[in-house]
Design a protein around this motif. Structure first.
Motif, PDB file in Angstrom:
ATOM      1  N   ASN A   1       3.577  -2.663   4.581  1.00 60.79           N
ATOM      2  CA  ASN A   1       4.071  -1.190   4.943  1.00 60.79           C
ATOM      3  C   ASN A   1       3.526   0.219   3.953  1.00 60.79           C
ATOM      4  OD1 ASN A   1       6.406  -0.870   6.819  1.00 60.79           O
ATOM      5  ND2 ASN A   1       8.230  -1.720   4.712  1.00 60.79           N
ATOM      6  N   MET A   2       3.017   0.127   2.853  1.00 65.15           N
ATOM      7  CA  MET A   2       2.795   0.870   2.116  1.00 65.15           C
ATOM      8  C   MET A   2       1.093   1.581   2.463  1.00 65.15           C
ATOM      9  SD  MET A   2       4.039   0.048  -1.636  1.00 65.15           S
ATOM     10  CE  MET A   2       3.668   1.061  -2.777  1.00 65.15           C
ATOM     11  N   LEU A   3       1.012   0.499   2.825  1.00 68.30           N
ATOM     12  CA  LEU A   3      -0.486   0.803   3.821  1.00 68.30           C
ATOM     13  C   LEU A   3      -0.277   0.864   5.032  1.00 68.30           C
ATOM     14  CD1 LEU A   3      -2.812  -2.923   2.667  1.00 68.30           C
ATOM     15  CD2 LEU A   3      -1.905  -0.586   1.398  1.00 68.30           C
ATOM     16  N   GLN A   4       0.088   1.032   5.340  1.00 67.86           N
ATOM     17  CA  GLN A   4       0.570   2.131   6.958  1.00 67.86           C
ATOM     18  C   GLN A   4       1.301   3.063   7.319  1.00 67.86           C
ATOM     19  OE1 GLN A   4       0.143   0.550  10.087  1.00 67.86           O
ATOM     20  NE2 GLN A   4      -1.047  -0.971   8.586  1.00 67.86           N
ATOM     21  N   HIS A   5       1.131   3.944   5.577  1.00 71.95           N
ATOM     22  CA  HIS A   5       1.708   4.853   5.397  1.00 71.95           C
ATOM     23  C   HIS A   5       0.288   6.674   5.940  1.00 71.95           C
ATOM     24  CE1 HIS A   5       2.544   8.952   3.612  1.00 71.95           C
ATOM     25  NE2 HIS A   5       0.827   9.398   3.513  1.00 71.95           N
ATOM     26  N   VAL A   6       1.534   7.100   6.742  1.00 69.01           N
ATOM     27  CA  VAL A   6       0.948   8.106   7.510  1.00 69.01           C
ATOM     28  C   VAL A   6       1.782   9.478   6.885  1.00 69.01           C
ATOM     29  CG1 VAL A   6      -0.890   7.152   9.499  1.00 69.01           C
ATOM     30  CG2 VAL A   6       1.572   8.121   9.814  1.00 69.01           C
ATOM     31  N   SER A   7       1.171  10.736   6.590  1.00 67.49           N
ATOM     32  CA  SER A   7       2.833  11.714   7.134  1.00 67.49           C
ATOM     33  C   SER A   7       2.796  11.887   8.045  1.00 67.49           C
ATOM     34  CB  SER A   7       1.642  13.196   6.812  1.00 67.49           C
ATOM     35  OG  SER A   7       1.904  12.666   5.538  1.00 67.49           O
ATOM     36  N   VAL A   8       4.052  12.269   8.515  1.00 69.13           N
ATOM     37  CA  VAL A   8       4.869  12.112   9.966  1.00 69.13           C
ATOM     38  C   VAL A   8       5.323  13.920  10.134  1.00 69.13           C
ATOM     39  CG1 VAL A   8       6.554  11.556  11.027  1.00 69.13           C
ATOM     40  CG2 VAL A   8       5.461   9.746  10.257  1.00 69.13           C
TER      41      VAL A   8
END
Ligand SMILES: Cc1cc2nc3c(=O)[nH]c(=O)nc-3n(C[C@H](O)[C@H](O)[C@H](O)COP(=O)(O)O)c2cc1C
Length: 245
Positions: A7-14
């Motif tokens: 999950n952390m490695l998929q972070h993008v600001s939404v």
């Protein structure tokens, strides 16, 4: 790789949310996650203010560079670096406030607040929610403090919008570990050898679906740091009681 790290490695600001609400149970879990971060000497030097009043939300949104999405996000929290509790304890015991006025105390409060916020962000993303930090509240930090009735020794550091993502941007490539991680000593040469990363970032910005641009990471930083940002913040901090020394 476990699900937390995935999950952390998929972070993008939404910055684009559906109208679906963040439930009360979810909000309670988010706040609890924020509260359970590490804290320097257990001072817990932060507070969190949820903005539910639409008029207040609009006023705060207008201060940011992200106004439309801050207005639309289901949930909006503001993270306050907060040594006012400590000030009250000291005042009630007729003690001097020097130890909370200084730069070290200011750093402690800033770090505690940031850890809490990032705990909340990780928790939100683990539930499939999206988040965006809103530092542009500091475009008018004095007005934010006044709108929120902040007392001395408090700082509105940033906001965080949270909601169910409608769309997500592509992942932004981070610095290669070779540019950011060393063993035993700072590696000036490796850390500043940015040619490969500049190319990678330029490819990312050129090919991304929203707001493509022909920009490298170096170009971006030149643009960001071409002028001093928010020079009024230091005056605000002094007005809040901090000595900046
Ligand atoms: C402290 C902080 C403040 C930020 N403030 C804003 C903001 O005001 N508006 C915004 O749209 N994004 C804001 N961001 C999001 C960053 O632009 C974003 O994290 C960065 O470009 C990396 O992109 P990513 O999060 O999608 O990986 C902020 C991020 C941080 C950590």
């Amino acid at each position: 790789m476990n699900p937390t790290i995935e999950n952390m490695l998929q972070h993008v600001s939404v910055r684009n949310f559906t109208d679906q609400p963040v439930t009360t149970d979810q909000k309670n879990a988010l706040i609890a996650a924020a509260q359970h971060g590490s804290s320097s000497e257990f001072v817990q030097a932060f507070s969190i203010i949820e903005i539910t009043d639409p008029t207040l939300r609009n006023k705060l949104s207008d201060i940011t560079i992200s106004s439309p999405h801050v207005k639309k996000a289901n949930t909006f929290y503001i993270f306050i670096a907060d040594l006012h509790r400590q000030a009250t304890i000291l005042r009630n015991n007729q003690k001097k406030l020097d130890s909370i006025k200084n730069m070290e105390a200011l750093l402690v409060a800033t770090i505690d607040t940031t850890i809490a916020a990032q705990n909340m962000a990780t928790a939100a993303e683990s539930m499939g929610l999206g988040i965006c930090y809103i530092g542009s509240l500091r475009n008018n930090i004095k007005q934010v403090a006044s709108l929120l009735n902040l007392p001395d020794f408090t700082i509105p550091l940033f906001g965080m919008t949270i909601g169910v993502p409608a769309t997500k941007n592509e992942l932004k490539p981070r610095l290669p570990q070779t540019n950011q991680v060393a063993t035993n000593s700072y590696d000036n040469q490796k850390f500043n050898d940015l040619a490969a990363y500049d190319k990678k970032v330029k490819d990312y910005y050129t090919n991304r679906k929203t707001n493509p641009s022909n920009t490298s990471w170096t170009d971006k930083n030149l643009a960001i740091f071409k002028e001093v940002h928010r020079p009024d913040v230091a005056e605000f901090l002094k007005a809040q009681g901090f000595s900046l020394s």
